[in-house]
Write a protein that holds these residues in place. Sequence first.
Motif, PDB file in Angstrom:
ATOM      1  N   ASP A  17      28.236  21.137   6.755  1.00 41.39           N
ATOM      2  CA  ASP A  17      28.112  21.564   5.352  1.00 41.39           C
ATOM      3  C   ASP A  17      28.799  20.586   4.423  1.00 41.39           C
ATOM      4  N   LEU A  18      29.967  20.126   4.855  1.00 43.98           N
ATOM      5  CA  LEU A  18      30.747  19.219   4.021  1.00 43.98           C
ATOM      6  C   LEU A  18      30.002  17.898   3.806  1.00 43.98           C
ATOM      7  N   VAL A  19      29.424  17.370   4.875  1.00 40.57           N
ATOM      8  CA  VAL A  19      28.788  16.047   4.803  1.00 40.57           C
ATOM      9  C   VAL A  19      27.382  16.140   4.206  1.00 40.57           C
ATOM     10  N   PHE A  20      26.595  17.110   4.653  1.00 41.46           N
ATOM     11  CA  PHE A  20      25.175  17.136   4.283  1.00 41.46           C
ATOM     12  C   PHE A  20      24.846  18.138   3.178  1.00 41.46           C
ATOM     13  N   GLY A  21      25.774  19.033   2.842  1.00 39.39           N
ATOM     14  CA  GLY A  21      25.550  19.968   1.740  1.00 39.39           C
ATOM     15  C   GLY A  21      24.272  20.767   1.919  1.00 39.39           C
ATOM     16  N   LYS A  22      23.477  20.857   0.825  1.00 39.82           N
ATOM     17  CA  LYS A  22      22.235  21.644   0.863  1.00 39.82           C
ATOM     18  C   LYS A  22      21.241  21.107   1.881  1.00 39.82           C
ATOM     19  N   CYS A  23      21.349  19.815   2.202  1.00 36.88           N
ATOM     20  CA  CYS A  23      20.398  19.230   3.162  1.00 36.88           C
ATOM     21  C   CYS A  23      20.603  19.771   4.563  1.00 36.88           C
ATOM     22  N   ASN A  24      21.723  20.497   4.778  1.00 38.66           N
ATOM     23  CA  ASN A  24      22.000  21.126   6.075  1.00 38.66           C
ATOM     24  C   ASN A  24      21.496  22.569   6.121  1.00 38.66           C
ATOM     25  N   ASN A  25      20.792  23.013   5.100  1.00 43.33           N
ATOM     26  CA  ASN A  25      20.252  24.376   5.076  1.00 43.33           C
ATOM     27  C   ASN A  25      19.522  24.700   6.384  1.00 43.33           C
ATOM     28  N   PRO A  26      19.983  25.720   7.140  1.00 39.86           N
ATOM     29  CA  PRO A  26      19.355  26.009   8.445  1.00 39.86           C
ATOM     30  C   PRO A  26      17.871  26.360   8.334  1.00 39.86           C
ATOM     31  N   GLY A  27      17.433  26.844   7.148  1.00 43.61           N
ATOM     32  CA  GLY A  27      16.019  27.180   6.963  1.00 43.61           C
ATOM     33  C   GLY A  27      15.147  25.988   6.604  1.00 43.61           C
ATOM     34  N   PHE A  28      15.722  24.797   6.656  1.00 44.51           N
ATOM     35  CA  PHE A  28      14.992  23.562   6.332  1.00 44.51           C
ATOM     36  C   PHE A  28      14.637  23.510   4.833  1.00 44.51           C
ATOM     37  N   ARG A  66       0.858  -1.186   0.000  1.00 40.29           N
ATOM     38  CA  ARG A  66       0.000   0.000   0.000  1.00 40.29           C
ATOM     39  C   ARG A  66       0.896   1.238   0.000  1.00 40.29           C
ATOM     40  N   LYS A  67       0.584   2.157  -0.908  1.00 41.59           N
ATOM     41  CA  LYS A  67       1.363   3.391  -1.010  1.00 41.59           C
ATOM     42  C   LYS A  67       0.564   4.556  -0.428  1.00 41.59           C
ATOM     43  N   GLU A  68       1.229   5.380   0.369  1.00 43.39           N
ATOM     44  CA  GLU A  68       0.621   6.610   0.882  1.00 43.39           C
ATOM     45  C   GLU A  68       1.632   7.742   0.699  1.00 43.39           C
ATOM     46  N   HIS A  69       1.213   8.938   1.039  1.00 42.25           N
ATOM     47  CA  HIS A  69       2.006  10.116   0.701  1.00 42.25           C
ATOM     48  C   HIS A  69       1.971  11.124   1.843  1.00 42.25           C
ATOM     49  N   PHE A  70       3.101  11.800   2.067  1.00 39.70           N
ATOM     50  CA  PHE A  70       3.058  12.968   2.957  1.00 39.70           C
ATOM     51  C   PHE A  70       4.124  13.970   2.537  1.00 39.70           C
ATOM     52  N   ASN A  71       3.876  15.220   2.880  1.00 38.87           N
ATOM     53  CA  ASN A  71       4.855  16.288   2.669  1.00 38.87           C
ATOM     54  C   ASN A  71       5.436  16.654   4.019  1.00 38.87           C
ATOM     55  N   ALA A  72       6.752  16.843   4.057  1.00 37.68           N
ATOM     56  CA  ALA A  72       7.354  17.264   5.326  1.00 37.68           C
ATOM     57  C   ALA A  72       8.666  17.975   5.049  1.00 37.68           C
ATOM     58  N   ALA A  73       9.068  18.784   6.029  1.00 37.48           N
ATOM     59  CA  ALA A  73      10.334  19.499   5.944  1.00 37.48           C
ATOM     60  C   ALA A  73      11.340  18.869   6.901  1.00 37.48           C
ATOM     61  N   HIS A  74      12.612  19.024   6.574  1.00 38.59           N
ATOM     62  CA  HIS A  74      13.642  18.549   7.492  1.00 38.59           C
ATOM     63  C   HIS A  74      14.959  19.268   7.239  1.00 38.59           C
ATOM     64  N   ARG A  75      15.875  19.013   8.131  1.00 43.21           N
ATOM     65  CA  ARG A  75      17.249  19.471   7.988  1.00 43.21           C
ATOM     66  C   ARG A  75      18.147  18.354   8.492  1.00 43.21           C
ATOM     67  N   LEU A  76      19.163  17.999   7.690  1.00 40.35           N
ATOM     68  CA  LEU A  76      20.124  16.989   8.135  1.00 40.35           C
ATOM     69  C   LEU A  76      21.288  17.700   8.806  1.00 40.35           C
ATOM     70  N   TYR A  77      21.573  17.303  10.030  1.00 41.26           N
ATOM     71  CA  TYR A  77      22.492  18.062  10.860  1.00 41.26           C
ATOM     72  C   TYR A  77      22.938  17.205  12.025  1.00 41.26           C
ATOM     73  N   ASN A  78      24.225  17.223  12.307  1.00 46.63           N
ATOM     74  CA  ASN A  78      24.736  16.540  13.494  1.00 46.63           C
ATOM     75  C   ASN A  78      25.225  17.601  14.476  1.00 46.63           C
ATOM     76  N   PRO A  79      24.519  17.771  15.616  1.00 44.90           N
ATOM     77  CA  PRO A  79      24.850  18.862  16.534  1.00 44.90           C
ATOM     78  C   PRO A  79      26.227  18.720  17.158  1.00 44.90           C
ATOM     79  N   LEU A 123       9.960  17.815  10.508  1.00 46.79           N
ATOM     80  CA  LEU A 123      10.321  16.577  11.216  1.00 46.79           C
ATOM     81  C   LEU A 123      11.251  16.867  12.394  1.00 46.79           C
ATOM     82  N   ASN A 124      12.216  17.784  12.199  1.00 47.73           N
ATOM     83  CA  ASN A 124      13.175  18.087  13.271  1.00 47.73           C
ATOM     84  C   ASN A 124      12.487  18.715  14.485  1.00 47.73           C
ATOM     85  N   LEU A 125      11.573  19.639  14.218  1.00 46.82           N
ATOM     86  CA  LEU A 125      11.006  20.453  15.299  1.00 46.82           C
ATOM     87  C   LEU A 125       9.712  19.883  15.876  1.00 46.82           C
TER      88      LEU A 125
END
Length: 135
Positions: free
Chosen positions: A28-39, A7-20, A84-86
């Motif tokens: 920035d080096l590891v996650f590139g654009k996925c580390n954008n602080p604005g999600f 069964r397939k379902e769908h959702f929209n969500a925001a996130h940021r990949l970041y290791n504190p 997802l983060n917040l």
Amino acid sequence: MRVAVYRKEHFNAAHRLYNPEWSDEKNDLVFGKCNNPGFHGHNYEIVVKLTGEPDKDTGYVFDMKKLSELIRENVTRKFDHKNLNLDIEEFKNLNPTAENIAVVIYDLLRDKIDNGLDLKIYLYETERNFVEYPA
Ligand code: NI
């Protein structure tokens, strides 16, 4: 005779990949654009696979209407249009990568489904990038 149903379902969500525990430079080096602080957002597709014996009375491995409801009640309603983060407790201290999201979804569904059925989650973060759990 074991059969798999999906069964397939769908959702929209925001996130940021970041290791504190890392510097901004290393994030920035590891996650590139996925580390954008604005999600940033994704249109996630979730595919739930159940494998088992078709019931002798219904011929179903699992009622697909019930499976859709289970996914919507436990997963998409929780994640859809969220940060997802917040907003999601499970990601307070867990990087919301596709891998980790798939594991969280598995854990949300596992105890809602008969143990005689094997459960597998496929999570598409983009059309080309997707993960499988358990692998
Ligand atoms: Ni992303």
